[in-house]
Scaffold this motif. Sequence first.
Motif, PDB file in Angstrom:
ATOM      1  N   LEU A 187     -38.915  79.546   2.486  1.00 20.05           N
ATOM      2  CA  LEU A 187     -38.926  78.374   3.344  1.00 20.05           C
ATOM      3  C   LEU A 187     -39.095  77.144   2.471  1.00 20.05           C
ATOM      4  CD1 LEU A 187     -40.717  77.843   6.727  1.00 20.05           C
ATOM      5  CD2 LEU A 187     -40.981  76.151   4.920  1.00 20.05           C
ATOM      6  N   ASN A 188     -38.200  76.202   2.622  1.00 18.21           N
ATOM      7  CA  ASN A 188     -38.288  74.905   1.939  1.00 18.21           C
ATOM      8  C   ASN A 188     -38.284  73.798   2.983  1.00 18.21           C
ATOM      9  OD1 ASN A 188     -36.558  74.927  -1.274  1.00 18.21           O
ATOM     10  ND2 ASN A 188     -38.212  76.198  -0.532  1.00 18.21           N
ATOM     11  N   ARG A 189     -39.145  72.801   2.788  1.00 20.17           N
ATOM     12  CA  ARG A 189     -39.104  71.610   3.640  1.00 20.17           C
ATOM     13  C   ARG A 189     -38.687  70.428   2.790  1.00 20.17           C
ATOM     14  NH1 ARG A 189     -40.100  71.019   8.412  1.00 20.17           N
ATOM     15  NH2 ARG A 189     -40.625  68.823   8.097  1.00 20.17           N
ATOM     16  N   LEU A 190     -37.691  69.673   3.278  1.00 18.71           N
ATOM     17  CA  LEU A 190     -37.251  68.472   2.579  1.00 18.71           C
ATOM     18  C   LEU A 190     -36.551  67.553   3.576  1.00 18.71           C
ATOM     19  CD1 LEU A 190     -34.106  69.290   0.398  1.00 18.71           C
ATOM     20  CD2 LEU A 190     -35.133  70.950   1.919  1.00 18.71           C
ATOM     21  N   TYR A 191     -36.763  66.254   3.410  1.00 19.65           N
ATOM     22  CA  TYR A 191     -36.131  65.240   4.263  1.00 19.65           C
ATOM     23  C   TYR A 191     -36.417  65.487   5.752  1.00 19.65           C
ATOM     24  CZ  TYR A 191     -33.594  64.825  -0.139  1.00 19.65           C
ATOM     25  OH  TYR A 191     -33.281  64.712  -1.477  1.00 19.65           O
ATOM     26  N   ASN A 192     -37.642  65.895   6.074  1.00 21.67           N
ATOM     27  CA  ASN A 192     -38.026  66.189   7.458  1.00 21.67           C
ATOM     28  C   ASN A 192     -37.178  67.306   8.072  1.00 21.67           C
ATOM     29  OD1 ASN A 192     -40.046  64.191   7.442  1.00 21.67           O
ATOM     30  ND2 ASN A 192     -38.559  62.621   8.048  1.00 21.67           N
ATOM     31  N   ARG A 193     -36.675  68.182   7.238  1.00 20.48           N
ATOM     32  CA  ARG A 193     -35.850  69.300   7.691  1.00 20.48           C
ATOM     33  C   ARG A 193     -36.395  70.586   7.081  1.00 20.48           C
ATOM     34  NH1 ARG A 193     -31.502  66.426   9.815  1.00 20.48           N
ATOM     35  NH2 ARG A 193     -31.300  64.351   8.884  1.00 20.48           N
ATOM     36  N   THR A 194     -35.960  71.723   7.621  1.00 23.06           N
ATOM     37  CA  THR A 194     -36.489  73.014   7.187  1.00 23.06           C
ATOM     38  C   THR A 194     -35.359  73.960   6.850  1.00 23.06           C
ATOM     39  OG1 THR A 194     -38.374  72.706   8.690  1.00 23.06           O
ATOM     40  CG2 THR A 194     -38.053  74.898   7.769  1.00 23.06           C
ATOM     41  N   LEU A 195     -35.411  74.515   5.637  1.00 22.51           N
ATOM     42  CA  LEU A 195     -34.409  75.456   5.155  1.00 22.51           C
ATOM     43  C   LEU A 195     -35.067  76.824   5.016  1.00 22.51           C
ATOM     44  CD1 LEU A 195     -31.517  75.865   3.997  1.00 22.51           C
ATOM     45  CD2 LEU A 195     -32.459  75.261   1.746  1.00 22.51           C
ATOM     46  N   VAL A 196     -34.514  77.818   5.702  1.00 17.03           N
ATOM     47  CA  VAL A 196     -35.139  79.139   5.783  1.00 17.03           C
ATOM     48  C   VAL A 196     -34.143  80.210   5.394  1.00 17.03           C
ATOM     49  CG1 VAL A 196     -36.197  80.839   7.325  1.00 17.03           C
ATOM     50  CG2 VAL A 196     -36.703  78.399   7.624  1.00 17.03           C
ATOM     51  N   CYS A 197     -34.560  81.122   4.528  1.00 11.84           N
ATOM     52  CA  CYS A 197     -33.792  82.343   4.291  1.00 11.84           C
ATOM     53  C   CYS A 197     -34.518  83.498   4.963  1.00 11.84           C
ATOM     54  CB  CYS A 197     -33.628  82.631   2.800  1.00 11.84           C
ATOM     55  SG  CYS A 197     -32.638  84.121   2.490  1.00 11.84           S
ATOM     56  N   ALA A 198     -33.787  84.236   5.790  1.00 11.03           N
ATOM     57  CA  ALA A 198     -34.388  85.331   6.556  1.00 11.03           C
ATOM     58  C   ALA A 198     -34.664  86.563   5.709  1.00 11.03           C
ATOM     59  CB  ALA A 198     -33.471  85.711   7.719  1.00 11.03           C
ATOM     60  N   GLY A 199     -34.182  86.589   4.458  1.00 12.46           N
ATOM     61  CA  GLY A 199     -34.358  87.761   3.624  1.00 12.46           C
ATOM     62  C   GLY A 199     -33.326  88.823   3.935  1.00 12.46           C
ATOM     63  N   SER A 200     -33.680  90.065   3.694  1.00 10.10           N
ATOM     64  CA  SER A 200     -32.745  91.167   3.890  1.00 10.10           C
ATOM     65  C   SER A 200     -33.431  92.330   4.591  1.00 10.10           C
ATOM     66  CB  SER A 200     -32.193  91.640   2.547  1.00 10.10           C
ATOM     67  OG  SER A 200     -31.417  92.810   2.694  1.00 10.10           O
ATOM     68  N   VAL A 201     -32.763  92.884   5.588  1.00  6.91           N
ATOM     69  CA  VAL A 201     -33.276  94.080   6.251  1.00  6.91           C
ATOM     70  C   VAL A 201     -33.188  95.280   5.320  1.00  6.91           C
ATOM     71  CG1 VAL A 201     -32.867  95.732   8.132  1.00  6.91           C
ATOM     72  CG2 VAL A 201     -32.724  93.274   8.591  1.00  6.91           C
ATOM     73  N   GLY A 202     -32.024  95.497   4.725  1.00  8.44           N
ATOM     74  CA  GLY A 202     -31.790  96.744   4.028  1.00  8.44           C
ATOM     75  C   GLY A 202     -31.693  96.687   2.530  1.00  8.44           C
ATOM     76  N   ASN A 203     -31.906  95.489   1.936  1.00  9.43           N
ATOM     77  CA  ASN A 203     -31.688  95.379   0.494  1.00  9.43           C
ATOM     78  C   ASN A 203     -32.505  94.227  -0.096  1.00  9.43           C
ATOM     79  OD1 ASN A 203     -28.876  94.652  -1.688  1.00  9.43           O
ATOM     80  ND2 ASN A 203     -30.523  96.094  -2.015  1.00  9.43           N
ATOM     81  N   ALA A 204     -33.780  94.163   0.255  1.00  5.93           N
ATOM     82  CA  ALA A 204     -34.635  93.069  -0.213  1.00  5.93           C
ATOM     83  C   ALA A 204     -34.962  93.243  -1.693  1.00  5.93           C
ATOM     84  CB  ALA A 204     -35.927  93.029   0.594  1.00  5.93           C
ATOM     85  N   PHE A 205     -34.921  92.124  -2.429  1.00 10.75           N
ATOM     86  CA  PHE A 205     -35.337  92.162  -3.832  1.00 10.75           C
ATOM     87  C   PHE A 205     -35.886  90.809  -4.242  1.00 10.75           C
ATOM     88  CE2 PHE A 205     -30.542  91.915  -3.936  1.00 10.75           C
ATOM     89  CZ  PHE A 205     -30.425  90.578  -4.267  1.00 10.75           C
ATOM     90  N   ASP A 206     -36.526  90.781  -5.401  1.00  8.60           N
ATOM     91  CA  ASP A 206     -37.011  89.536  -6.006  1.00  8.60           C
ATOM     92  C   ASP A 206     -36.199  89.264  -7.262  1.00  8.60           C
ATOM     93  OD1 ASP A 206     -38.934  89.075  -4.126  1.00  8.60           O
ATOM     94  OD2 ASP A 206     -40.606  89.822  -5.323  1.00  8.60           O
ATOM     95  N   LEU A 207     -35.820  88.017  -7.473  1.00 10.90           N
ATOM     96  CA  LEU A 207     -35.061  87.650  -8.656  1.00 10.90           C
ATOM     97  C   LEU A 207     -35.958  87.469  -9.877  1.00 10.90           C
ATOM     98  CD1 LEU A 207     -32.465  85.109  -7.222  1.00 10.90           C
ATOM     99  CD2 LEU A 207     -32.114  87.510  -7.798  1.00 10.90           C
ATOM    100  N   ILE A 208     -37.121  86.870  -9.682  1.00 12.69           N
ATOM    101  CA  ILE A 208     -38.014  86.618 -10.810  1.00 12.69           C
ATOM    102  C   ILE A 208     -38.934  87.811 -10.986  1.00 12.69           C
ATOM    103  CG2 ILE A 208     -39.903  85.191 -11.668  1.00 12.69           C
ATOM    104  CD1 ILE A 208     -38.571  82.795 -10.478  1.00 12.69           C
ATOM    105  N   ARG A 209     -38.733  88.515 -12.098  1.00 11.71           N
ATOM    106  CA  ARG A 209     -39.505  89.731 -12.373  1.00 11.71           C
ATOM    107  C   ARG A 209     -39.935  89.754 -13.838  1.00 11.71           C
ATOM    108  NH1 ARG A 209     -38.365  93.910  -8.713  1.00 11.71           N
ATOM    109  NH2 ARG A 209     -39.851  95.123  -9.926  1.00 11.71           N
ATOM    110  N   ASN A 210     -41.102  90.311 -14.070  1.00  9.37           N
ATOM    111  CA  ASN A 210     -41.621  90.464 -15.421  1.00  9.37           C
ATOM    112  C   ASN A 210     -42.606  91.630 -15.384  1.00  9.37           C
ATOM    113  OD1 ASN A 210     -43.493  90.196 -17.701  1.00  9.37           O
ATOM    114  ND2 ASN A 210     -42.509  88.224 -18.086  1.00  9.37           N
ATOM    115  N   PRO A 211     -42.385  92.682 -16.188  1.00  6.67           N
ATOM    116  CA  PRO A 211     -43.258  93.867 -16.132  1.00  6.67           C
ATOM    117  C   PRO A 211     -44.737  93.547 -16.310  1.00  6.67           C
ATOM    118  CG  PRO A 211     -41.319  94.336 -17.454  1.00  6.67           C
ATOM    119  CD  PRO A 211     -41.280  92.855 -17.160  1.00  6.67           C
ATOM    120  N   ALA A 212     -45.040  92.505 -17.073  1.00  7.21           N
ATOM    121  CA  ALA A 212     -46.442  92.152 -17.321  1.00  7.21           C
ATOM    122  C   ALA A 212     -47.077  91.413 -16.148  1.00  7.21           C
ATOM    123  CB  ALA A 212     -46.549  91.315 -18.587  1.00  7.21           C
ATOM    124  N   LYS A 213     -46.250  90.900 -15.234  1.00  6.95           N
ATOM    125  CA  LYS A 213     -46.766  90.078 -14.147  1.00  6.95           C
ATOM    126  C   LYS A 213     -46.504  90.665 -12.756  1.00  6.95           C
ATOM    127  CE  LYS A 213     -45.877  85.879 -16.846  1.00  6.95           C
ATOM    128  NZ  LYS A 213     -45.134  84.590 -16.907  1.00  6.95           N
TER     129      LYS A 213
END
Length: 279
Positions: free
Chosen positions: A171-197
């Motif tokens: 969810l991002n808010r900017l210019y008094n507006r709201t931008l939402v990504c619903a994610g994924s039902v069947g294939n959710a993942f994270d882009l930022i990954r690091n084994p130590a974190k």
Amino acid sequence: MSLYQIAMISDIHGNLNALKACLKDIAKAEPDEIVCLGDIVAKGFHNHECIELIRKNCSTVLTGNCDEYFSRDLSSFENEREIRLVSEYQKTMSEEDCLYLASLPFSYECILSGRLIRMFHAGPDSVNNYISNTLYASPDQKYSMFLPSDKTESQRTADVVIFGHVHEQMLNRLYNRTLVCAGSVGNAFDLIRNPAKDGPVSNTVNAQYVLISGEKNSEEGVFNISFQSVPYDVSEELAGMKDFFEYDEFAFELLEGRYRNFDKIRKILLKDGIDLNEV
């Protein structure tokens, strides 16, 4: 006055167990509508079954890039690799399924608590928008998500945009507006990954959806957005598709919570100053 509630799901990708778990959880909320933001098919094996459930449970179903691509007539392709790929996926669907996917609308709009809500799969003018819909895009790129196109229902600038495609809830808010990504039902993942974190992969590989609620009118009022994440049996889903030609790639994504084509995403995010090799 009771609030009007809409559940939004996206990017099922043929994952039947995830979709069943998601719909079961949504039923507890008793929403007035369920909207699918596209990409019912591809990656997973249970495409026909997922299409049937979506048609039965969703009041509105929008097209995604995979729905459009994998429902094309094979004669429209010249590349042999594409022909083989699409042909294999069409074996998991009926002819009626392909016709249904090819007929899906691009976008959907409604008014809740005075806000124009616009929904689509990836961007206001394309089902393949990899730039302005990301968490890491510039403010100008994100703002373009609110603008209309010749494919949107109205020519107004939206107050709230809800999309899928990038498989990460945000969810991002900017210019008094709201931008939402619903994610994924069947294939959710994270882009930022690091084994130590990294935390537990089970935090990510769930069936994701979004609930919004508000007063169904053009006046200002209460408006809510909530993110939902539902566990499901990943191993059961994978057990049912071990002989499928893309089993290894899909198993990697479901078990690791990572996108199979890391280099592709890395090159895209480098343009926004994010190097996934250095996070």
